[in-house]
Design a protein around this motif. Sequence first.
Motif, PDB file in Angstrom:
ATOM      1  N   GLU A 143      -5.698  -7.070   5.469  1.00 59.33           N
ATOM      2  CA  GLU A 143      -5.983  -6.637   6.841  1.00 59.33           C
ATOM      3  C   GLU A 143      -4.681  -6.743   7.608  1.00 59.33           C
ATOM      4  OE1 GLU A 143      -9.156  -9.172   8.079  1.00 59.33           O
ATOM      5  OE2 GLU A 143     -10.625  -7.897   7.059  1.00 59.33           O
ATOM      6  N   GLN A 144      -4.278  -5.683   8.329  1.00 60.65           N
ATOM      7  CA  GLN A 144      -2.933  -5.673   8.874  1.00 60.65           C
ATOM      8  C   GLN A 144      -2.849  -5.786  10.382  1.00 60.65           C
ATOM      9  OE1 GLN A 144      -0.384  -2.951   6.849  1.00 60.65           O
ATOM     10  NE2 GLN A 144      -1.156  -3.654   4.897  1.00 60.65           N
ATOM     11  N   MET A 145      -3.803  -5.221  11.079  1.00 59.36           N
ATOM     12  CA  MET A 145      -3.748  -5.276  12.542  1.00 59.36           C
ATOM     13  C   MET A 145      -5.155  -5.250  13.083  1.00 59.36           C
ATOM     14  SD  MET A 145      -1.014  -2.825  14.492  1.00 59.36           S
ATOM     15  CE  MET A 145      -1.346  -1.330  13.604  1.00 59.36           C
ATOM     16  N   ARG A 203       6.827  -1.889  -3.134  1.00 60.78           N
ATOM     17  CA  ARG A 203       6.118  -1.378  -1.973  1.00 60.78           C
ATOM     18  C   ARG A 203       4.711  -0.935  -2.360  1.00 60.78           C
ATOM     19  NH1 ARG A 203       8.192   1.544   3.023  1.00 60.78           N
ATOM     20  NH2 ARG A 203       6.211   1.936   4.030  1.00 60.78           N
ATOM     21  N   CYS A 204       3.716  -1.424  -1.603  1.00 65.43           N
ATOM     22  CA  CYS A 204       2.330  -1.020  -1.862  1.00 65.43           C
ATOM     23  C   CYS A 204       2.179   0.462  -1.530  1.00 65.43           C
ATOM     24  CB  CYS A 204       1.383  -1.855  -1.006  1.00 65.43           C
ATOM     25  SG  CYS A 204      -0.296  -1.201  -0.989  1.00 65.43           S
ATOM     26  N   PRO A 205       1.607   1.256  -2.431  1.00 63.75           N
ATOM     27  CA  PRO A 205       1.508   2.701  -2.189  1.00 63.75           C
ATOM     28  C   PRO A 205       0.324   3.095  -1.296  1.00 63.75           C
ATOM     29  CG  PRO A 205       0.583   2.172  -4.323  1.00 63.75           C
ATOM     30  CD  PRO A 205       1.047   0.862  -3.725  1.00 63.75           C
ATOM     31  N   PHE A 264      -6.439  -1.668   7.939  1.00 62.97           N
ATOM     32  CA  PHE A 264      -6.405  -2.410   6.677  1.00 62.97           C
ATOM     33  C   PHE A 264      -5.961  -1.504   5.538  1.00 62.97           C
ATOM     34  CE2 PHE A 264     -10.182  -0.673   4.562  1.00 62.97           C
ATOM     35  CZ  PHE A 264     -10.808  -0.041   5.634  1.00 62.97           C
ATOM     36  N   CYS A 265      -5.541  -2.165   4.424  1.00 59.39           N
ATOM     37  CA  CYS A 265      -5.118  -1.415   3.236  1.00 59.39           C
ATOM     38  C   CYS A 265      -6.106  -1.675   2.120  1.00 59.39           C
ATOM     39  CB  CYS A 265      -3.719  -1.846   2.816  1.00 59.39           C
ATOM     40  SG  CYS A 265      -3.210  -1.091   1.260  1.00 59.39           S
ATOM     41  N   PRO A 266      -6.797  -0.629   1.659  1.00 59.70           N
ATOM     42  CA  PRO A 266      -7.773  -0.835   0.591  1.00 59.70           C
ATOM     43  C   PRO A 266      -7.112  -1.029  -0.779  1.00 59.70           C
ATOM     44  CG  PRO A 266      -7.770   1.464   1.297  1.00 59.70           C
ATOM     45  CD  PRO A 266      -6.776   0.754   2.154  1.00 59.70           C
ATOM     46  N   VAL A 267      -5.800  -0.713  -0.888  1.00 58.75           N
ATOM     47  CA  VAL A 267      -5.143  -0.819  -2.191  1.00 58.75           C
ATOM     48  C   VAL A 267      -4.749  -2.263  -2.492  1.00 58.75           C
ATOM     49  CG1 VAL A 267      -3.168  -0.095  -3.582  1.00 58.75           C
ATOM     50  CG2 VAL A 267      -4.340   1.565  -2.128  1.00 58.75           C
ATOM     51  N   CYS A 268      -4.003  -2.892  -1.543  1.00 58.88           N
ATOM     52  CA  CYS A 268      -3.631  -4.283  -1.789  1.00 58.88           C
ATOM     53  C   CYS A 268      -4.618  -5.227  -1.096  1.00 58.88           C
ATOM     54  CB  CYS A 268      -2.198  -4.562  -1.348  1.00 58.88           C
ATOM     55  SG  CYS A 268      -1.906  -4.331   0.409  1.00 58.88           S
ATOM     56  N   ASN A 269      -5.634  -4.622  -0.476  1.00 55.76           N
ATOM     57  CA  ASN A 269      -6.725  -5.392   0.093  1.00 55.76           C
ATOM     58  C   ASN A 269      -6.244  -6.380   1.152  1.00 55.76           C
ATOM     59  OD1 ASN A 269      -9.388  -5.956   0.385  1.00 55.76           O
ATOM     60  ND2 ASN A 269      -9.484  -7.420  -1.324  1.00 55.76           N
ATOM     61  N   LEU A 279       1.368   4.386   6.291  1.00 51.95           N
ATOM     62  CA  LEU A 279       1.491   3.811   4.955  1.00 51.95           C
ATOM     63  C   LEU A 279       1.521   2.288   5.046  1.00 51.95           C
ATOM     64  CD1 LEU A 279       4.129   6.156   3.333  1.00 51.95           C
ATOM     65  CD2 LEU A 279       1.687   5.982   2.788  1.00 51.95           C
ATOM     66  N   CYS A 280       1.007   1.650   4.020  1.00 51.36           N
ATOM     67  CA  CYS A 280       1.012   0.194   3.943  1.00 51.36           C
ATOM     68  C   CYS A 280       2.464  -0.299   3.879  1.00 51.36           C
ATOM     69  CB  CYS A 280       0.264  -0.251   2.696  1.00 51.36           C
ATOM     70  SG  CYS A 280       0.184  -2.038   2.538  1.00 51.36           S
ATOM     71  N   THR A 281       2.743  -1.409   4.567  1.00 57.53           N
ATOM     72  CA  THR A 281       4.112  -1.940   4.565  1.00 57.53           C
ATOM     73  C   THR A 281       4.231  -3.189   3.702  1.00 57.53           C
ATOM     74  OG1 THR A 281       3.578  -3.209   6.526  1.00 57.53           O
ATOM     75  CG2 THR A 281       4.630  -1.087   6.864  1.00 57.53           C
TER      76      THR A 281
HETATM   77 ZN    ZN Z   1      -1.326  -2.182   0.729  1.00 57.61          ZN
END
Ligand code: ZN
Length: 278
Positions: free
Chosen positions: A85-87, A60-62, A78-83, A51-53
């Motif tokens: 890139e995470q790692m 919290r981004c779902p 990456f998270c396509p919801v909050c757009n 899950l996105c953190t």
């Molecule tokens: Zn997110």
Amino acid sequence: MLYVDPWCLLEPDGSLPLQQPQLWPKVMQLAEAIQAGWDLPRQTTRQTLLLCTKRPQRKRCPGPLWVARQEDDRLLVFCPVCNTEQMLIQNWQSTPWAGVRPAPVALEPETLVADQVDLDQLAEALSLNFEDWQSYLDLETGEILNVPGECFDQLEEDEPSLFTDVDLVEEHLEEARRIHEDATGRFTAIDPLESHERFAIMESFLVELPEGRMRRQLENALRGRKPFRRFKDELQVEPAVRERWFRFEREALRAHASRWLEEARAGRELTYPATSRR
Ligand SMILES: [Zn+2]
């Protein structure tokens, strides 16, 4: 964005860094990302179980996280919801999670016993020090027994002293007798952590704490007189750091308990090969 080389977090043989339980959540995230992405053709993507953190607008981004295998072979999480890139993971190809799952390991009876041991309870027994009580692990059932030392005095037929709590001794005498008379090595005494071991746990907590006033205060506490007491007192000042310490300590004690358990079981196998095969 975080650039990660999993080998900076793993032991050379690819196992979890036992000494650093605070890293495990990060390693598990990596493991999930690599497991979800290792067989992707380049320039393709799929959803992971992560899950996105992120917390845009403090909520919290779902979003579920996705992993993409890039043209250069790195894995992008990456998270396509909050757009976001995470790692970006490099050097993942030889980690244990890149490829088919490891062959199953059969559960031996001994392993089952280890699994029945409540690690939290064992960690507690290893960290608490009640004077005049002694804890034992029953390696055959996984049960932890707490017995007043006076029971053993009685079994060795010493005269009870004025201060002996007769009811308490009576209550635990049977347990004590089983431990006292056992010749198979199934009961292992659980000795509480030495103070230098407890000290080391506090020191490693400081390493992962961000620079700042709180960390300096705690460092001073550890350097001064009565470090255990002062460390505790300093933590009262900031509940967030205190919470963090409790989590950290719990994980460190669990890690210690699991190493202890492995040694206890290995020690028994060395001494009593016949009974452990029963
Ligand atoms: Zn997110």
